[in-house]
Write an enzyme that holds these catalytic residues in place. Structure first.
Site, short mmCIF file in Angstrom:
data_model
loop_
_atom_site.label_atom_id
_atom_site.label_comp_id
_atom_site.label_asym_id
_atom_site.label_seq_id
_atom_site.Cartn_x
_atom_site.Cartn_y
_atom_site.Cartn_z
N ASN A 11 0.87 -1.17 0.00
CA ASN A 11 0.00 0.00 0.00
C ASN A 11 0.91 1.23 0.00
OD1 ASN A 11 -1.75 2.09 0.47
ND2 ASN A 11 -2.41 1.40 2.52
N LYS A 13 0.19 4.22 -0.26
CA LYS A 13 -0.47 5.41 0.31
C LYS A 13 -0.22 6.59 -0.63
CE LYS A 13 -0.24 3.28 4.81
NZ LYS A 13 -0.18 3.42 6.25
N HIS A 95 -9.51 1.19 4.88
CA HIS A 95 -8.24 1.42 5.59
C HIS A 95 -8.52 2.37 6.76
CE1 HIS A 95 -4.18 2.67 6.52
NE2 HIS A 95 -3.77 1.58 5.90
N GLU A 97 -6.95 4.79 7.83
CA GLU A 97 -6.75 6.22 7.54
C GLU A 97 -8.00 6.80 6.89
OE1 GLU A 97 -3.04 5.68 5.45
OE2 GLU A 97 -2.10 5.12 7.35
N GLU A 166 -5.39 -4.78 10.55
CA GLU A 166 -4.39 -3.73 10.73
C GLU A 166 -4.67 -2.98 12.03
OE1 GLU A 166 -2.47 -2.62 6.66
OE2 GLU A 166 -4.01 -1.19 7.19
N GLY A 172 2.53 2.52 10.83
CA GLY A 172 3.48 3.63 10.69
C GLY A 172 4.18 4.00 11.98
N SER A 210 3.43 -1.95 10.36
CA SER A 210 4.88 -1.98 10.58
C SER A 210 5.51 -3.32 10.22
CB SER A 210 5.22 -1.58 12.02
OG SER A 210 4.81 -0.25 12.28
N GLY A 231 2.91 -1.04 4.33
CA GLY A 231 2.94 0.39 4.03
C GLY A 231 4.36 0.85 3.73
P1 13P Z 1 3.04 0.56 7.73
O1 13P Z 1 3.56 -0.73 7.14
O2 13P Z 1 3.78 1.76 7.24
O3 13P Z 1 2.92 0.49 9.21
O4 13P Z 1 1.54 0.76 7.15
C1 13P Z 1 0.66 -0.32 7.26
C2 13P Z 1 -0.54 0.01 6.47
O5 13P Z 1 -1.29 0.90 6.80
C3 13P Z 1 -0.78 -0.78 5.24
O6 13P Z 1 -2.06 -0.56 4.75
#
Ligand code: 13P
Length: 248
Positions: A11, A13, A95, A97, A166, A172, A210, A231
């Site tokens: 992803n 983002k 997601h 976010e 997640e 993150g 992560s 991510g």
């Molecule tokens: P990270 O791997 O940066 O923690 O992000 C995970 C994520 O949100 C994947 O959709």
């Protein structure tokens, strides 16, 4: 390690540029073949060039969101049918976010998943608890509620989705769930899917939060973890490829 073929989805983002994407995709393409399914989910404007770059390979691509509507006066939105035209195999929906920053409800997420399936695109449906919810002992209730709305909405098609657990506190932050913490939730989600569809045993439940090359092996060794939604570590070819290798 279970026998389901693993899926590693990157992803991206809101990251990338023509040049950065070309370098990243070239690095992934050069590392083929993989023993797992591999997909990248770039921002919308880059789907076309991603499709061109990956065409003819077994690598897959997807989008990070889609509209719950088929078409119409929805400025800024992108329909699942449009994604299908670009050869998208997957679309991430729900997601955290988007749930947090765009106030997407469980029902909206479920209807996006339904729109995706209607267009022949596999939804990767994200669920996960916040740190406050985990600390309050609400993890199971939260993820079950999030998934139950999707199961109810998709009905007999529920077995066609991919689920991604997640935990919001692990995204993150560098704080990955331990393999045991993740497995505990994946087991719950699998049980919930089993109660809803006879095909749950073949469904993929990904872990996200992560995921890095050095913590992925023990996660992938868990019986109900079928890959990862990655991510930050999906933005560097070497890191992403290392995670894909750990899944094989
Ligand atoms: P990270 O791997 O940066 O923690 O992000 C995970 C994520 O949100 C994947 O959709």
């Amino acid at each position: 390690m279970n026998t389901r073929r693993k899926l590693i989805a990157g992803n991206w983002k809101m990251h990338g540029s023509h040049s950065a994407n070309a370098e990243l995709l070239a690095g992934i393409v050069a590392a083929r073949p993989f023993a797992c399914d591999v997909a990248v989910c770039p921002p919308f404007p880059y789907l076309s060039e991603t499709a061109v770059t990956l065409a003819g390979s077994e690598l897959r691509w997807g989008a990070q969101d889609c509209s719950m509507h088929k078409q119409g006066a929805y400025t800024g939105e992108v329909s699942a049918g449009m994604l299908a035209e670009f050869g998208c195999r997957y679309v991430i929906v729900g997601h955290s976010e988007r749930r947090a920053l765009h106030a997407e409800s469980d029902q909206v997420v479920a209807e996006k998943a339904q729109a995706a399936l209607g267009a022949g695109v596999t939804p990767i449906v994200c669920v996960g608890e916040t740190l406050a919810q985990r600390e309050a002992g609400e993890t199971a209730a939260v993820v079950k509620r999030q998934l139950s709305v999707v199961i109810h909405t998709l009905a007999h098609c529920a077995s066609e989705m991919v689920v991604a657990y997640e935990p919001v506190w692990a995204i993150g932050t560098g704080l990955s769930a331990t393999p045991q913490q993740a497995q505990e939730v994946h087991q719950l989600l699998r049980a919930q899917l089993l109660a809803a569809t006879p095909h749950a045993a073949r469904m993929k439940i990904l872990y996200g939060g992560s995921v890095k090359a050095d913590n992925s092996g023990p996660l992938f060794a868990q019986p109900d973890i079928d890959g990862a939604l990655v991510g930050g570590a999906s933005l560097k070819a070497a890191d992403f490829v290392a995670i894909c290798r750990a899944a094989g």
